[in-house]
Design a protein around this motif. Structure first.
Motif, PDB file in Angstrom:
ATOM      1  N   ALA A 190      68.465 -29.963  20.810  1.00 17.66           N
ATOM      2  CA  ALA A 190      67.254 -30.735  21.225  1.00 17.66           C
ATOM      3  C   ALA A 190      67.253 -31.000  22.440  1.00 17.66           C
ATOM      4  O   ALA A 190      66.236 -30.914  22.992  1.00 17.66           O
ATOM      5  CB  ALA A 190      67.253 -31.921  20.049  1.00 17.66           C
ATOM      6  N   GLY A 191      68.404 -31.404  23.099  1.00 22.69           N
ATOM      7  CA  GLY A 191      68.339 -31.829  24.433  1.00 22.69           C
ATOM      8  C   GLY A 191      68.002 -30.960  25.448  1.00 22.69           C
ATOM      9  O   GLY A 191      67.768 -31.071  26.654  1.00 22.69           O
ATOM     10  N   ASN A 192      68.015 -29.257  24.938  1.00 22.08           N
ATOM     11  CA  ASN A 192      67.690 -28.285  25.891  1.00 22.08           C
ATOM     12  C   ASN A 192      66.052 -28.124  25.520  1.00 22.08           C
ATOM     13  O   ASN A 192      65.627 -27.056  26.218  1.00 22.08           O
ATOM     14  CB  ASN A 192      68.425 -27.141  25.287  1.00 22.08           C
ATOM     15  CG  ASN A 192      69.891 -27.150  25.822  1.00 22.08           C
ATOM     16  OD1 ASN A 192      70.351 -28.086  26.002  1.00 22.08           O
ATOM     17  ND2 ASN A 192      70.309 -26.018  25.877  1.00 22.08           N
ATOM     18  N   VAL A 193      65.260 -28.856  24.927  1.00 18.56           N
ATOM     19  CA  VAL A 193      63.770 -28.633  24.911  1.00 18.56           C
ATOM     20  C   VAL A 193      63.105 -29.545  25.164  1.00 18.56           C
ATOM     21  O   VAL A 193      63.364 -30.742  24.984  1.00 18.56           O
ATOM     22  CB  VAL A 193      63.565 -28.138  23.276  1.00 18.56           C
ATOM     23  CG1 VAL A 193      62.276 -27.770  23.033  1.00 18.56           C
ATOM     24  CG2 VAL A 193      64.789 -27.352  22.774  1.00 18.56           C
ATOM     25  N   VAL A 194      61.858 -29.405  26.019  1.00 22.25           N
ATOM     26  CA  VAL A 194      60.969 -30.298  26.254  1.00 22.25           C
ATOM     27  C   VAL A 194      59.449 -29.839  25.570  1.00 22.25           C
ATOM     28  O   VAL A 194      59.185 -28.593  25.750  1.00 22.25           O
ATOM     29  CB  VAL A 194      60.621 -30.452  27.843  1.00 22.25           C
ATOM     30  CG1 VAL A 194      59.322 -31.125  28.218  1.00 22.25           C
ATOM     31  CG2 VAL A 194      61.851 -31.339  28.163  1.00 22.25           C
ATOM     32  N   GLU A 195      58.915 -30.583  25.022  1.00 18.84           N
ATOM     33  CA  GLU A 195      57.292 -30.475  24.418  1.00 18.84           C
ATOM     34  C   GLU A 195      56.606 -31.638  24.607  1.00 18.84           C
ATOM     35  O   GLU A 195      57.137 -32.533  24.486  1.00 18.84           O
ATOM     36  CB  GLU A 195      57.524 -29.985  22.909  1.00 18.84           C
ATOM     37  CG  GLU A 195      56.113 -29.436  22.628  1.00 18.84           C
ATOM     38  CD  GLU A 195      56.123 -28.374  21.198  1.00 18.84           C
ATOM     39  OE1 GLU A 195      57.221 -28.246  20.619  1.00 18.84           O
ATOM     40  OE2 GLU A 195      55.118 -28.042  21.267  1.00 18.84           O
ATOM     41  N   GLY A 196      55.521 -31.470  25.050  1.00 17.85           N
ATOM     42  CA  GLY A 196      54.647 -32.707  25.417  1.00 17.85           C
ATOM     43  C   GLY A 196      55.220 -33.480  26.595  1.00 17.85           C
ATOM     44  O   GLY A 196      54.924 -34.841  26.492  1.00 17.85           O
ATOM     45  N   ALA A 252      59.313 -26.067  26.944  1.00 14.88           N
ATOM     46  CA  ALA A 252      60.282 -25.418  27.833  1.00 14.88           C
ATOM     47  C   ALA A 252      61.410 -25.545  27.374  1.00 14.88           C
ATOM     48  O   ALA A 252      61.875 -26.547  26.654  1.00 14.88           O
ATOM     49  CB  ALA A 252      60.254 -25.975  29.101  1.00 14.88           C
ATOM     50  N   LEU A 253      62.326 -24.603  27.094  1.00 14.72           N
ATOM     51  CA  LEU A 253      63.520 -24.704  26.502  1.00 14.72           C
ATOM     52  C   LEU A 253      64.549 -23.645  27.151  1.00 14.72           C
ATOM     53  O   LEU A 253      64.179 -22.584  27.854  1.00 14.72           O
ATOM     54  CB  LEU A 253      63.676 -24.327  24.883  1.00 14.72           C
ATOM     55  CG  LEU A 253      63.169 -22.927  24.328  1.00 14.72           C
ATOM     56  CD1 LEU A 253      64.545 -22.057  24.395  1.00 14.72           C
ATOM     57  CD2 LEU A 253      62.681 -22.968  22.966  1.00 14.72           C
ATOM     58  N   VAL A 254      65.939 -24.165  27.143  1.00 10.83           N
ATOM     59  CA  VAL A 254      67.051 -23.056  27.515  1.00 10.83           C
ATOM     60  C   VAL A 254      67.983 -22.916  26.686  1.00 10.83           C
ATOM     61  O   VAL A 254      68.303 -23.780  25.875  1.00 10.83           O
ATOM     62  CB  VAL A 254      67.466 -23.701  28.932  1.00 10.83           C
ATOM     63  CG1 VAL A 254      66.721 -23.530  30.228  1.00 10.83           C
ATOM     64  CG2 VAL A 254      68.105 -25.075  28.748  1.00 10.83           C
ATOM     65  N   ILE A 255      68.385 -21.604  26.713  1.00  5.16           N
ATOM     66  CA  ILE A 255      69.537 -21.127  25.444  1.00  5.16           C
ATOM     67  C   ILE A 255      70.527 -20.861  26.408  1.00  5.16           C
ATOM     68  O   ILE A 255      70.308 -20.215  27.540  1.00  5.16           O
ATOM     69  CB  ILE A 255      68.988 -19.696  24.838  1.00  5.16           C
ATOM     70  CG1 ILE A 255      67.616 -20.169  23.936  1.00  5.16           C
ATOM     71  CG2 ILE A 255      70.188 -19.226  23.979  1.00  5.16           C
ATOM     72  CD1 ILE A 255      68.185 -20.463  22.595  1.00  5.16           C
ATOM     73  N   GLU A 256      72.031 -21.187  25.916  1.00  9.16           N
ATOM     74  CA  GLU A 256      72.974 -20.799  26.755  1.00  9.16           C
ATOM     75  C   GLU A 256      73.688 -19.607  26.442  1.00  9.16           C
ATOM     76  O   GLU A 256      73.882 -19.603  24.983  1.00  9.16           O
ATOM     77  CB  GLU A 256      73.757 -22.100  26.768  1.00  9.16           C
ATOM     78  CG  GLU A 256      73.325 -23.341  27.400  1.00  9.16           C
ATOM     79  CD  GLU A 256      73.945 -24.537  27.130  1.00  9.16           C
ATOM     80  OE1 GLU A 256      75.030 -25.013  28.023  1.00  9.16           O
ATOM     81  OE2 GLU A 256      73.975 -24.949  26.246  1.00  9.16           O
ATOM     82  N   VAL A 257      74.246 -18.943  27.274  1.00 13.17           N
ATOM     83  CA  VAL A 257      74.934 -17.796  26.871  1.00 13.17           C
ATOM     84  C   VAL A 257      76.302 -17.786  27.673  1.00 13.17           C
ATOM     85  O   VAL A 257      76.390 -17.972  28.698  1.00 13.17           O
ATOM     86  CB  VAL A 257      74.074 -16.481  27.143  1.00 13.17           C
ATOM     87  CG1 VAL A 257      73.705 -16.345  28.639  1.00 13.17           C
ATOM     88  CG2 VAL A 257      74.972 -15.229  26.554  1.00 13.17           C
ATOM     89  N   PRO A 258      77.441 -17.276  27.053  1.00 14.09           N
ATOM     90  CA  PRO A 258      78.578 -17.341  27.843  1.00 14.09           C
ATOM     91  C   PRO A 258      78.755 -16.455  29.062  1.00 14.09           C
ATOM     92  O   PRO A 258      78.063 -15.490  28.875  1.00 14.09           O
ATOM     93  CB  PRO A 258      79.886 -17.019  26.651  1.00 14.09           C
ATOM     94  CG  PRO A 258      79.124 -17.167  25.455  1.00 14.09           C
ATOM     95  CD  PRO A 258      77.665 -16.854  25.380  1.00 14.09           C
TER      96      PRO A 258
END
Lengths: 136, 136, 136
Positions: free
Chosen positions: A110-116, B103-109
């Motif tokens: 959840a902490g990797n996502v921003v909406e609104g 906006a989101l980020v997915i992590e990859v090793p």
């Protein structure tokens, strides 16, 4: 808040009417599996792949691929249930065989996502987040 | 090295000039948050979705979705900070409300990534990697 | 079962013939690295990005991006090996420099994936799954 379901399909394999039904059903399936997620936060995007651009086993592909991105923290049965029901419902709507349908979900913290403009709450804390978010 | 930011937007909702500004700003935001990442390794791709192909809550979507793929190993505040600043900056450039931006980020090793023919270094070891990579 | 390799390329940068060769080679590379995966389960999709929509370091991009989604449970050398060989093979087929190729794999738990209507088996349990799946 948040899930994104990206549906990658062979060009013209799904009608506009069926796309709309699929979008509504994926929204329903997700919200029933993840109580507290408002429907208006469920994103569904269709991407059409032209014949020379989609392969399966090196051959031209007939497959429909549903790639969900959801917040982490759901139990495994919930995640398996979502993809199982999406596959079944897609087949029922379109008449396509489930052999040609692949559905998966990737989890993102959840902490990797921003909406609104606000960082997402952990699953189960949506009510407080929505109250705060609406006030701002 | 490496991040990829994929921006999925309603067709014709962002001008070419704004796309260029967004690409520059995402590049800047990422490199400031992740020191040691050269700008030339930051990829930004825009994907336009036609009206019948994008849904939100089962309705036609106005949302802009930014899906980043970054190397694992950044602290949570860094990841939250990147997506928060991307959302804010996107809104400032385009005039769109942050309510319509996710906006989101997915992590990859790092070990799961190859660029320039070489497996990626862990965060913080870019300098040595770049020196070796340039020499080869 | 399952992997999806999405190849994001500058528009018209790869010929139809090369796409077909790349799809066959990615299929071969994946199946050799992950014994027990039938070729017909390997999906490869090409996505072409028009000039104003692809950036690298804020400039127009020449890069080819290969984004694989595979089941979790493979050792790190297997994952590094897959992306290393995809990059090398892509370069050999197209003549593009490996400097312009980025390949990565994201892992997803088998329980998060449904194909052919059934939740995926863990790596190594494909034979039993395929037998059961074919019988149903």
């Amino acid at each position: 808040p948040m899930p994104i379901y990206r549906c990658t399909i062979p060009q013209a394999s799904v009608s506009d009417e069926h796309k709309e039904q699929i979008a509504l059903e994926i929204t329903r399936i997700h919200c029933e599996a993840c109580p507290g997620t408002p429907q208006r936060f469920v994103h569904v995007v269709f991407e059409e792949v032209s014949p020379g651009n989609g392969f399966c086993g090196g051959q031209r592909s007939k497959a429909s691929l549903v790639h969900g991105t959801i917040r982490g923290g759901r139990d495994q049965p919930v995640r398996s249930g979502i993809v199982t029901e999406i596959s079944r419902t897609w087949s029922k709507i379109t008449g396509q065989s489930e052999d040609d349908i692949l559905a998966l979900v990737i989890e993102v913290p959840a902490g990797n996502v921003v909406e609104g403009g606000a960082v997402m709450p952990e699953p189960g804390q949506e009510a407080a987040w929505l109250a705060e978010h609406s006030a701002s």
